[in-house]
Write a protein that holds these residues in place. Structure first.
Motif, PDB file in Angstrom:
ATOM      1  N   HIS A 191      32.961  27.145  37.868  1.00  0.00           N
ATOM      2  CA  HIS A 191      33.126  28.000  38.399  1.00  0.00           C
ATOM      3  C   HIS A 191      34.143  28.370  39.908  1.00  0.00           C
ATOM      4  O   HIS A 191      34.053  29.461  40.117  1.00  0.00           O
ATOM      5  CB  HIS A 191      31.611  27.760  39.075  1.00  0.00           C
ATOM      6  CG  HIS A 191      31.118  29.017  40.151  1.00  0.00           C
ATOM      7  ND1 HIS A 191      30.931  30.781  39.336  1.00  0.00           N
ATOM      8  CD2 HIS A 191      30.878  29.448  41.371  1.00  0.00           C
ATOM      9  CE1 HIS A 191      30.371  31.659  40.356  1.00  0.00           C
ATOM     10  NE2 HIS A 191      30.822  31.083  40.946  1.00  0.00           N
ATOM     11  N   TYR A 192      34.640  27.786  40.423  1.00  0.00           N
ATOM     12  CA  TYR A 192      35.550  28.039  41.761  1.00  0.00           C
ATOM     13  C   TYR A 192      36.840  27.114  41.452  1.00  0.00           C
ATOM     14  O   TYR A 192      37.172  28.580  41.847  1.00  0.00           O
ATOM     15  CB  TYR A 192      35.558  26.241  42.324  1.00  0.00           C
ATOM     16  CG  TYR A 192      34.414  26.316  43.493  1.00  0.00           C
ATOM     17  CD1 TYR A 192      33.399  27.675  44.036  1.00  0.00           C
ATOM     18  CD2 TYR A 192      33.787  25.170  43.779  1.00  0.00           C
ATOM     19  CE1 TYR A 192      32.222  27.592  45.311  1.00  0.00           C
ATOM     20  CE2 TYR A 192      32.138  25.051  44.835  1.00  0.00           C
ATOM     21  CZ  TYR A 192      32.124  26.142  45.126  1.00  0.00           C
ATOM     22  OH  TYR A 192      30.702  26.022  45.796  1.00  0.00           O
ATOM     23  N   HIS A 193      37.131  26.776  40.327  1.00  0.00           N
ATOM     24  CA  HIS A 193      38.362  26.871  40.083  1.00  0.00           C
ATOM     25  C   HIS A 193      38.695  28.016  38.344  1.00  0.00           C
ATOM     26  O   HIS A 193      39.163  26.479  37.245  1.00  0.00           O
ATOM     27  CB  HIS A 193      38.697  25.466  39.479  1.00  0.00           C
ATOM     28  CG  HIS A 193      39.761  25.199  40.834  1.00  0.00           C
ATOM     29  ND1 HIS A 193      40.954  24.879  40.941  1.00  0.00           N
ATOM     30  CD2 HIS A 193      39.715  24.811  42.714  1.00  0.00           C
ATOM     31  CE1 HIS A 193      41.696  24.514  41.959  1.00  0.00           C
ATOM     32  NE2 HIS A 193      41.271  24.658  42.979  1.00  0.00           N
ATOM     33  N   PRO A 194      38.509  28.599  38.530  1.00  0.00           N
ATOM     34  CA  PRO A 194      38.682  28.988  36.244  1.00  0.00           C
ATOM     35  C   PRO A 194      40.476  28.676  36.162  1.00  0.00           C
ATOM     36  O   PRO A 194      41.715  28.961  37.273  1.00  0.00           O
ATOM     37  CB  PRO A 194      38.727  30.379  36.286  1.00  0.00           C
ATOM     38  CG  PRO A 194      38.431  30.795  38.220  1.00  0.00           C
ATOM     39  CD  PRO A 194      38.522  29.847  39.327  1.00  0.00           C
ATOM     40  N   THR A 195      40.451  28.661  35.197  1.00  0.00           N
ATOM     41  CA  THR A 195      42.490  29.031  34.852  1.00  0.00           C
ATOM     42  C   THR A 195      42.890  30.146  33.680  1.00  0.00           C
ATOM     43  O   THR A 195      42.116  30.082  32.844  1.00  0.00           O
ATOM     44  CB  THR A 195      42.658  27.568  33.804  1.00  0.00           C
ATOM     45  OG1 THR A 195      41.480  26.634  34.682  1.00  0.00           O
ATOM     46  CG2 THR A 195      43.981  27.359  33.448  1.00  0.00           C
ATOM     47  N   PRO A 196      43.384  30.689  34.561  1.00  0.00           N
ATOM     48  CA  PRO A 196      43.772  32.014  34.011  1.00  0.00           C
ATOM     49  C   PRO A 196      45.118  31.567  32.850  1.00  0.00           C
ATOM     50  O   PRO A 196      45.855  30.460  32.655  1.00  0.00           O
ATOM     51  CB  PRO A 196      44.625  32.637  35.067  1.00  0.00           C
ATOM     52  CG  PRO A 196      45.135  31.578  36.521  1.00  0.00           C
ATOM     53  CD  PRO A 196      43.951  30.697  36.253  1.00  0.00           C
ATOM     54  N   ARG A 197      44.816  32.018  31.851  1.00  0.00           N
ATOM     55  CA  ARG A 197      44.975  31.843  30.154  1.00  0.00           C
ATOM     56  C   ARG A 197      46.590  32.410  30.048  1.00  0.00           C
ATOM     57  O   ARG A 197      46.930  33.439  29.103  1.00  0.00           O
ATOM     58  CB  ARG A 197      44.702  32.620  29.057  1.00  0.00           C
ATOM     59  CG  ARG A 197      43.716  31.381  29.342  1.00  0.00           C
ATOM     60  CD  ARG A 197      43.541  29.487  29.243  1.00  0.00           C
ATOM     61  NE  ARG A 197      42.027  28.901  29.607  1.00  0.00           N
ATOM     62  CZ  ARG A 197      42.098  27.755  29.623  1.00  0.00           C
ATOM     63  NH1 ARG A 197      43.177  27.028  30.269  1.00  0.00           N
ATOM     64  NH2 ARG A 197      40.901  27.748  29.782  1.00  0.00           N
ATOM     65  N   ILE A 198      47.427  32.580  31.491  1.00  0.00           N
ATOM     66  CA  ILE A 198      48.914  33.131  31.180  1.00  0.00           C
ATOM     67  C   ILE A 198      49.789  32.434  30.105  1.00  0.00           C
ATOM     68  O   ILE A 198      50.461  33.460  29.683  1.00  0.00           O
ATOM     69  CB  ILE A 198      49.819  32.470  32.615  1.00  0.00           C
ATOM     70  CG1 ILE A 198      48.548  33.495  33.786  1.00  0.00           C
ATOM     71  CG2 ILE A 198      51.064  33.042  32.343  1.00  0.00           C
ATOM     72  CD1 ILE A 198      48.937  34.382  34.130  1.00  0.00           C
ATOM     73  N   LEU A 199      50.113  31.224  29.746  1.00  0.00           N
ATOM     74  CA  LEU A 199      50.599  31.013  28.688  1.00  0.00           C
ATOM     75  C   LEU A 199      50.224  31.214  27.430  1.00  0.00           C
ATOM     76  O   LEU A 199      51.354  32.300  26.798  1.00  0.00           O
ATOM     77  CB  LEU A 199      51.619  29.188  28.580  1.00  0.00           C
ATOM     78  CG  LEU A 199      51.751  28.787  29.684  1.00  0.00           C
ATOM     79  CD1 LEU A 199      52.191  27.396  29.870  1.00  0.00           C
ATOM     80  CD2 LEU A 199      53.877  29.447  29.943  1.00  0.00           C
ATOM     81  N   ALA A 200      49.262  31.464  27.201  1.00  0.00           N
ATOM     82  CA  ALA A 200      48.210  32.180  25.853  1.00  0.00           C
ATOM     83  C   ALA A 200      48.484  33.036  25.339  1.00  0.00           C
ATOM     84  O   ALA A 200      49.254  33.733  25.153  1.00  0.00           O
ATOM     85  CB  ALA A 200      46.795  31.763  25.881  1.00  0.00           C
TER      86      ALA A 200
END
Length: 318
Positions: free
Chosen positions: A187-196
């Motif tokens: 919840h606090y630390h989402p991971t944006p899927r930039i490389l994907a």
């Protein structure tokens, strides 16, 4: 502390210094130089205390998340992150809070090579507004409107963890200690899927990031593309932490309607399925097929081939 002192101490000349920024913080406008043959992708998100985040949220995590949720929009378009502006509204000047907030903000910005190039500060209820800019090869941006009948529907990562993490923080749910930290961190630390997103530019027909819950967000794709979809709820990617903390139907509900996963949902034609593994191998994220685009304009949920009924509770901004 006055406004310009605040900016000087916590934000000016901090973090990533990109060569394409000709003039950053300190003037009436920033000046940047876009790369040749690139379109500019621009997105803006506002986080308001007691609406989008709890007053008890650690400042460092809030700074990080403020950037990450904006980066997720760039990922959904297949864009390369570049620049951002920050409009920060605060009830008072708290040096300790500002130091932690700016540290979290620049932690995310530096990791994804984003420069803070300007913004504004003012007094009022705590609110963070970031406008983020990225670049994408001209004509290659992913959109919501390209899904075609027969395309397969995929999602990255796992779904529902963030919503359960929020319920834990609100005291609405008690889970085993071995799963609690993972769920709150999601919840606090989402991971944006930039490389994907970048890898999907030449493969996907449409894409969207999952901010309001899969059940709600996929409908934006269906409306923009003028198609329908079938989702098999048994194929939804559910983490061990969520699966062990809820019964089957509750876990499916979290995965379908829980907001703030910031994973990517994307569609791929049959002809490109074989290329997916190769394209996404360097993105470091798992992805699974959960359904297919079909004729019509409805979203249908199925389980073992039979209709699946859902108590709808996806996030609404108003």
């Amino acid at each position: 502390m006055k406004e310009f002192q605040l900016i000087e101490q916590f934000f000016r000349d901090k973090g990533q210094q990109r060569r394409d920024v000709h003039l950053g913080i300190g003037d009436d406008c920033a000046l940047v130089q876009p790369a040749e043959n690139k379109s500019i992708a621009i997105s803006c998100d506002t986080l308001v205390e007691n609406i989008h985040f709890l007053p008890t949220m650690p400042a460092h995590e809030l700074g990080y998340k403020s950037v990450a949720v904006n980066l997720s929009d760039l990922a959904a378009m297949g864009a390369d992150p570049a620049w951002m502006t920050l409009a920060l509204t605060l009830p008072d000047v708290d040096n300790e809070w500002l130091a932690e907030f700016s540290q979290g903000l620049f932690e995310a910005a530096d990791y994804y090579s984003v420069s803070l190039i300007g913004g504004d500060t003012t007094r009022g209820p705590r609110c963070i507004n970031i406008t983020i800019h990225g670049q994408v090869p001209t004509g290659k941006a992913l959109t919501r409107s390209g899904a075609k009948i027969g395309d397969w529907i995929y999602v990255t990562g796992t779904l529902g963890d963030s919503a359960l993490g929020l319920d834990i923080l609100l005291g609405n749910k008690v889970v085993d200690a071995q799963y609690k930290e993972f769920l709150i961190n999601r919840h606090y630390h989402p991971t944006p899927r930039i490389l994907a997103g970048q890898a999907l530019r030449s493969l996907a027909t449409s894409a969207i990031d999952l901010s309001d819950g899969l059940y709600s967000d996929i409908k934006h794709v269906l409306k923009a593309s003028n198609v329908g979809a079938i989702i098999d709820v048994n194929e939804l990617p559910i983490s061990t932490s969520l699966r062990e903390s809820a019964d089957v139907d509750e876990a499916i509900s979290y995965a379908l309607t829980g907001g703030e996963d910031y994973e990517l949902l994307f569609t791929v034609p049959e002809s490109q399925r074989g290329a997916l593994d190769i394209a996404l191998i360097h993105s470091g994220v798992k992805f699974v097929k959960i359904g297919q685009i079909c004729a019509g304009d409805k979203l249908r949920l199925v389980s073992a081939g039979a209709p699946y009924e859902l108590d709808i509770n996806s996030f609404e901004h108003f």
